[in-house]
Design a protein around this motif. Structure first.
Motif, PDB file in Angstrom:
ATOM      1  N   TYR A 260      11.911   2.802  -6.220  1.00 23.72           N
ATOM      2  CA  TYR A 260      10.691   3.162  -5.504  1.00 23.72           C
ATOM      3  C   TYR A 260      11.027   3.640  -4.100  1.00 23.72           C
ATOM      4  N   ASP A 386      -6.806  10.253 -15.806  1.00 26.09           N
ATOM      5  CA  ASP A 386      -6.091  11.524 -15.760  1.00 26.09           C
ATOM      6  C   ASP A 386      -6.308  12.175 -17.121  1.00 26.09           C
ATOM      7  N   ASP A 544      -1.000  15.796  -5.910  1.00 28.44           N
ATOM      8  CA  ASP A 544       0.234  15.135  -6.326  1.00 28.44           C
ATOM      9  C   ASP A 544       1.421  15.736  -5.572  1.00 28.44           C
ATOM     10  N   TYR A 586      -1.855  10.985  -4.976  1.00 31.08           N
ATOM     11  CA  TYR A 586      -0.927  10.167  -5.752  1.00 31.08           C
ATOM     12  C   TYR A 586       0.157   9.623  -4.822  1.00 31.08           C
ATOM     13  N   ARG A 587       0.289   8.304  -4.772  1.00 32.66           N
ATOM     14  CA  ARG A 587       1.358   7.591  -4.071  1.00 32.66           C
ATOM     15  C   ARG A 587       1.629   8.128  -2.668  1.00 32.66           C
ATOM     16  N   GLY A 601      -1.724   5.776  -8.860  1.00 30.36           N
ATOM     17  CA  GLY A 601      -0.330   5.469  -9.150  1.00 30.36           C
ATOM     18  C   GLY A 601       0.325   4.545  -8.148  1.00 30.36           C
ATOM     19  N   PRO A 603       2.226   1.542  -6.789  1.00 30.50           N
ATOM     20  CA  PRO A 603       3.114   0.612  -7.496  1.00 30.50           C
ATOM     21  C   PRO A 603       2.692  -0.842  -7.332  1.00 30.50           C
ATOM     22  N   GLU A 632      -0.688   2.507 -12.120  1.00 30.56           N
ATOM     23  CA  GLU A 632      -0.201   3.565 -12.987  1.00 30.56           C
ATOM     24  C   GLU A 632      -0.898   3.449 -14.342  1.00 30.56           C
ATOM     25  N   PRO A 633      -0.942   4.520 -15.138  1.00 31.14           N
ATOM     26  CA  PRO A 633      -1.710   4.507 -16.393  1.00 31.14           C
ATOM     27  C   PRO A 633      -1.362   3.337 -17.309  1.00 31.14           C
ATOM     28  N   SER A 652      -5.744  -4.060  -8.336  1.00 29.31           N
ATOM     29  CA  SER A 652      -5.531  -2.646  -8.653  1.00 29.31           C
ATOM     30  C   SER A 652      -6.490  -2.218  -9.753  1.00 29.31           C
ATOM     31  N   SER A 655      -6.379   2.630 -14.776  1.00 30.98           N
ATOM     32  CA  SER A 655      -6.134   4.058 -14.904  1.00 30.98           C
ATOM     33  C   SER A 655      -5.562   4.349 -16.286  1.00 30.98           C
ATOM     34  N   TYR A 657      -4.097   7.876 -18.874  1.00 32.72           N
ATOM     35  CA  TYR A 657      -3.785   9.297 -19.027  1.00 32.72           C
ATOM     36  C   TYR A 657      -4.208   9.670 -20.447  1.00 32.72           C
TER      37      TYR A 657
END
Length: 754
Positions: A260, A386, A544, A586-587, A601, A603, A632-633, A652, A655, A657
């Motif tokens: 990360y 997504d 993104d 995103y992030r 997304g 972490p 994250e998905p 959190s 999510s 996809y």
């Protein structure tokens, strides 16, 4: 004829000379715009002496500043400091009295400041410090609430100023860029200031170091008996692809994994949980800095953590097209001041939780999070989807557009979820533009016809708006393909420091490579798109790559640093934000937070380095109540049951996809790694998961995280500002505590007493 032959010879030699000149320009740094940072002859003569320094500097601490919170003491000969917290009387020292180590490390420990420098003769970085250098001068001048030290390494012809001052319960350490002096032979590479501030030996103190890895991680103070060989060494905001060799992080004993990023420029040490702690916040120079955290046994018996400011870097300069090259260093310095703010925390604030709250307060003061938490609103938590619209499928003779989710199919998916009680949905439509998701960026702001008409998209947006959700159009102002009609690599791709175009492999079949756009060209694309968004009915973007990928590049022959790229991206989003009703990212790195209404997304884990003792939700504590953030998905998670509990612990939001069509159809596309995405297969899971998470997180939706504690092994309690707490049981057996019982692999929302 004779004249013609001579003309041919002249042309041949002229062409050869031109080729040599071109080669020299491309590969050997022929630009006249990139010059050495050499001080003038007058400056050098005034600042440096060829004779050994004769002044005697005091080796005893003396008080140089005091306020109602702290006392600052200084030892002049090494610039070591001691900071006394008047609330408790606890003393923080940047030095260790009698270090147990070799002479090299002993000098490093004693020195308040160390530098790496380059010698033009070999281009390799050499480290020195205030203790090792005999021919040096240090002139200390009192300033309000602190001191300024003018440092001169006479043999190296390198000089700089260091200022240290008190601000409330904080100490601010600063090196002004304008104070740096350099001669011709030796060049400054990096600077480390007060690396051993708060350092401990082995497990002598019960505590830990905090590192900004993923959501956050702790390194426990312990006698590690030499089992760890490498420290935590992470460039803030990730590797600089404009200069760093592309690599995969090696995580010992865990194989090859992608680590990360350090998205927050912070580090800290705790001396006894809820007793004493110090948090370091890198405020200036952060775009070109590293966080270093050395656990016991890595080079020394001590646990220490600091920031290293990169002034210039070395890199491999190609000398041939067969990857031959030489190591050189950057000619120009990164033109940034360097500053770290140390916050000294006591009692209840002396923990990683207190550090997160302190950093959150700093972001609020800077306008990155808003002045106060979001007001109460919708009772149900949000859901993020997504959704892949169109993709490009490779063919024998030509590529074809492959519709995976049309606007009408997406509308039907949302109707089905709404009928089951899941309606507050934020949708990111990927592959919405003409040509589909891959191979088209930067794509024109034109809707892909196979997904529906403009009217279909408008109805979809109205449908989502009515349920309290938001329709985001997926965007990326960094990645580019040479198949895009809006992109010419030679003029619009970023150029690395070694003069190569910044490109990389996708490891995918249809479009095997991609580029990064120059930051200036990305700004141009955004400016062109801004008016087109309104014309196309696009009100919200989900961005993104750009929010987290930061690189230096060559612009018109000169090096443009990561700080300049960040400034360009600020201008980019300053241009877009007023044109949109909402923007998601995103992030995002911390400097992008002012533009992000929602974060995707985020972490929930750290990189699981073997020397870390625990993953902690530092990022979530910073954000909760101020920004909606999503995991994250879920349909890509390896252990969804435990991950769902982690989502509850970290607050959190869920999510997924999704595609309407089977992901099997993507096997010949650049989205071949999208699997298990078909909505029909996931509908029941989405409904049940959402209802469980809504039950857990709904009661604390608009509250901030104020505490987190371990009630027992595998039992975590997270306490919120509204008087509620969530207890999560990660164990396979039920938990029966004094005040709460929690089923196996379950959770319980409770009221906090007192």
């Amino acid at each position: 004829m004779r004249n013609y032959k001579w003309l041919k010879i002249l042309l041949t030699y002229g062409l050869a000379a031109a080729c040599v000149a071109f080669f020299f320009f491309i590969y050997m740094g022929g630009s006249t715009k990139e010059k050495d940072d050499v001080a003038s002859a007058e400056q050098l003569k005034a600042a440096f002496s060829d004779k050994p320094a004769a002044q005697q500097l005091s080796s005893a601490y003396r008080q140089v500043a005091e306020n109602d919170r702290l006392i600052l003491k200084l030892k002049e000969d090494t610039l070591a400091i001691q900071v006394t917290n008047k609330q408790s009387g606890y003393v923080w020292s940047s030095d260790i009295a009698s270090p147990e180590t070799n002479e090299t490390w002993l000098n490093f420990i004693h020195s308040g400041l160390s530098i790496d420098y380059f010698d033009k003769e070999n281009n390799n970085a050499i480290r020195t410090d205030l203790s090792s250098q005999k021919n040096k001068t240090i002139d200390v001048t009192p300033i309000e609430q602190g001191f300024q030290a003018s440092i001169r390494f006479h043999d190296l012809r390198i000089g700089l100023d260091l200022t240290v001052k008190l601000e409330g319960d904080q100490v601010v350490v600063n090196i002004p860029q304008k104070s740096i002096l350099e001669g011709d032979q030796f060049k400054l590479g990096s600077i480390i200031v007060y690396p051993f501030l708060g350092a401990t030996k082995g497990g002598d103190i019960n505590g830990y170091m905090f590192i900004p890895d993923g959501s956050g991680a702790l390194i426990k103070f312990a006698d590690n008996k030499g089992k760890y060989k490498t420290p935590y060494d992470a460039k803030i905001y990730g590797d600089n692809k404009g200069i760093d060799i592309e690599r995969i992080a090696v995580i010992p004993e865990d194989g090859f994994l992608e680590a990360y990023r350090a998205q927050f420029p912070v580090f800290g040490l705790v001396h006894g949980e809820k007793q004493h702690a110090v948090l370091g916040m890198v405020e200036k120079g952060k775009y070109n800095a590293r966080i270093l955290s050395y656990p016991n046994g890595v080079s020394t018996p001590y646990n220490w953590s600091t920031a290293q400011f990169i002034v210039r870097e070395s890199y491999l300069q190609p000398t041939s097209r067969t990857m031959g090259g030489i190591v050189v260093f950057e000619k120009t310095r990164n033109q940034e001041d360097m500053q770290t703010r140390y916050s000294f925390l006591e009692g209840e604030d002396a923990s990683y939780i207190g550090m997160a709250r302190t950093y959150r307060g700093r972001l609020i003061a800077q306008g990155a999070l808003g002045a106060k938490p979001a007001a109460a609103g919708e009772a149900n938590i949000p859901l993020h989807l997504d959704v892949l619209g169109a993709e490009t499928e490779g063919g024998l003779f030509a590529n074809t557009i492959l519709p995976m989710t049309t606007a009408n199919q997406l509308s039907s998916m949302l109707d089905q979820l709404s009928a089951e009680g899941v309606s507050r949905t934020s949708v990111v439509f990927k592959g919405w533009s003409k040509g589909g998701l891959s191979g088209t960026n930067p794509s024109p702001v034109d809707l892909e016809p196979v997904l529906g008409s403009a009217s279909d998209f408008a109805k979809l947006q109205e449908q989502i708006d009515k349920t309290g959700g938001k329709l985001y159009y997926y965007s990326d102002f960094t990645t580019a393909y040479d198949t895009s009609k809006r992109f010419q690599p030679r003029s619009e791709a970023a150029t690395k420091i070694d003069k190569k175009l910044l490109s990389m492999s996708t490891d995918k079949p249809v479009y095997p490579s991609k580029y990064y756009m120059s930051a200036n060209y990305a700004l141009k694309v955004a400016e062109e798109n801004a008016s087109d968004y309104k014309a196309s009915g696009i009100e919200a973007l989900a961005v993104d790559v750009t929010p987290y990928e930061l690189f230096s590049e060559r612009v018109e022959g000169a090096v443009s640093s990561r700080s300049k790229s960040a400034a360009t991206y600020h201008a980019l989003f300053d241009k877009l934000k007023p044109q949109l009703s909402s923007m998601a990212m995103y992030r995002p790195n911390d400097y992008m937070l002012p533009y992000a209404d929602q974060l995707f997304g985020v972490p929930m884990e750290s990189s699981q380095y073997t020397y870390t003792s625990e993953t902690v939700p530092f990022e979530q504590i910073v954000l909760k109540g101020y920004k909606n953030y999503y995991a994250e998905p879920i349909n890509f998670m390896a252990n969804p049951q435990k991950k769902l509990l982690k989502m509850i612990e970290t607050a959190s939001y869920p999510s997924y996809y999704l595609t309407s069509e089977s992901p099997f159809r993507l096997r010949l596309t650049n989205s071949s790694d999208v699997y298990a995405s078909e909505f029909a297969s996931w509908k029941a899971n989405i409904v049940s998961t959402y209802k469980m998470l809504n039950e857990a997180l709904g009661p604390v939706q608009y509250a901030t995280i104020e505490d987190r504690s371990l009630l027992a092994k595998g039992i975590v309690q997270v306490t919120y500002s509204n008087g509620k707490a969530i207890v999560v049981n990660y164990n396979d057996q039920a938990y029966d505590g004094k005040d709460v019982s929690v089923p196996a692999l379950g959770f319980k929302v409770i009221e906090v007493k007192g």
